[in-house]
Design a protein around this motif. Structure first.
Motif, PDB file in Angstrom:
ATOM      1  N   GLY A  20      12.589  -1.085  -4.786  1.00 49.80           N
ATOM      2  CA  GLY A  20      12.302  -2.184  -5.707  1.00 49.80           C
ATOM      3  C   GLY A  20      13.498  -3.083  -5.954  1.00 49.80           C
ATOM      4  N   THR A  21      14.669  -2.506  -6.055  1.00 47.94           N
ATOM      5  CA  THR A  21      15.879  -3.304  -6.266  1.00 47.94           C
ATOM      6  C   THR A  21      16.120  -4.225  -5.076  1.00 47.94           C
ATOM      7  N   PHE A  54       2.355  -4.287 -11.341  1.00 52.19           N
ATOM      8  CA  PHE A  54       3.169  -5.401 -10.868  1.00 52.19           C
ATOM      9  C   PHE A  54       4.624  -5.145 -11.228  1.00 52.19           C
ATOM     10  N   VAL A  55       5.507  -5.481 -10.317  1.00 52.12           N
ATOM     11  CA  VAL A  55       6.926  -5.570 -10.614  1.00 52.12           C
ATOM     12  C   VAL A  55       7.251  -7.051 -10.420  1.00 52.12           C
ATOM     13  N   ILE A  56       7.534  -7.723 -11.533  1.00 49.60           N
ATOM     14  CA  ILE A  56       7.723  -9.169 -11.544  1.00 49.60           C
ATOM     15  C   ILE A  56       9.216  -9.468 -11.555  1.00 49.60           C
ATOM     16  N   ARG A  99       0.852  -1.186   0.000  1.00 45.64           N
ATOM     17  CA  ARG A  99       0.000   0.000   0.000  1.00 45.64           C
ATOM     18  C   ARG A  99       0.888   1.236   0.000  1.00 45.64           C
ATOM     19  N   ARG A 100       0.306   2.359  -0.252  1.00 48.77           N
ATOM     20  CA  ARG A 100       1.069   3.617  -0.294  1.00 48.77           C
ATOM     21  C   ARG A 100       1.901   3.808   0.974  1.00 48.77           C
ATOM     22  N   GLU A 101       1.295   3.506   2.124  1.00 41.97           N
ATOM     23  CA  GLU A 101       2.003   3.719   3.390  1.00 41.97           C
ATOM     24  C   GLU A 101       3.148   2.733   3.622  1.00 41.97           C
ATOM     25  N   MET A 132       5.681  -7.972  -6.771  1.00 43.49           N
ATOM     26  CA  MET A 132       5.058  -7.071  -5.806  1.00 43.49           C
ATOM     27  C   MET A 132       4.005  -6.268  -6.552  1.00 43.49           C
ATOM     28  N   ARG A 133       2.888  -6.073  -5.877  1.00 44.38           N
ATOM     29  CA  ARG A 133       1.807  -5.241  -6.406  1.00 44.38           C
ATOM     30  C   ARG A 133       1.939  -3.884  -5.748  1.00 44.38           C
ATOM     31  N   VAL A 134       2.034  -2.852  -6.588  1.00 46.18           N
ATOM     32  CA  VAL A 134       2.228  -1.494  -6.088  1.00 46.18           C
ATOM     33  C   VAL A 134       1.197  -0.568  -6.715  1.00 46.18           C
TER      34      VAL A 134
END
Length: 153
Positions: free
Chosen positions: A99-100, A124-126, A78-80, A111-113
């Motif tokens: 993310g790295t 998604f960052v897969i 979540r944003r927070e 991750m779902r952002v």
């Protein structure tokens, strides 16, 4: 679970994510591979559009990404949960550092952002280095062209 992206046709099915590794991106630093996608086709179009100066010269395609349905593969953020400034256009790298670190840990396949463009949207960052990445299926759903009116701003 299905995710979507708009990609240049010749690189659309590149599972190695070589282009992203070479260039880095909002959620990852250069040298680390990542595959970006959106929860909906519409958001995938907007994400590609904001990173495109004019109508692409190279053919584009809509890519369907089938992710395993096992919720343990994903990390929902979540944003927070995110570092300060992650959604700023002037971000000096807080999102990329975050993310790295996620990608290097290899604990989750994705991750779902929240989307920077549409805060209610989900991206998604897969992680292609995750052990379950072989379960991710990429396929070209169809050719894609931006409506030329989108560039008359």
């Amino acid at each position: 679970m299905k995710a979507w992206r708009i990609a240049i046709e010749k690189a659309a099915l590149d599972r190695s994510c070589e282009g992203a590794r070479k260039s880095g991106g909002h959620w990852h630093n250069e040298g680390v591979p990542a595959l970006y996608a959106a929860m909906t086709v519409e958001l995938a179009v907007l994400e590609k559009f904001v990173h495109t100066e004019e109508v692409e010269e190279e053919p584009l395609v809509l890519v369907a990404i089938d992710l395993p349905d096992d919720p343990s593969f994903g990390l929902d953020l979540r944003r927070e949960d995110l570092p300060e400034g992650w959604d700023s256009l002037d971000d000096v790298g807080s999102a990329a550092v975050f993310g790295t670190a996620f990608l290097k840990r290899r604990e989750h396949l994705y991750m779902r952002v929240p989307s920077v463009i549409v805060g209610e949207g989900v991206n998604f960052v897969i992680n292609p280095a995750h052990h379950a990445y072989d379960k991710v299926k990429l396929s070209v759903a169809r050719t894609f062209r931006f409506d030329p009116r989108m560039f008359k701003r």
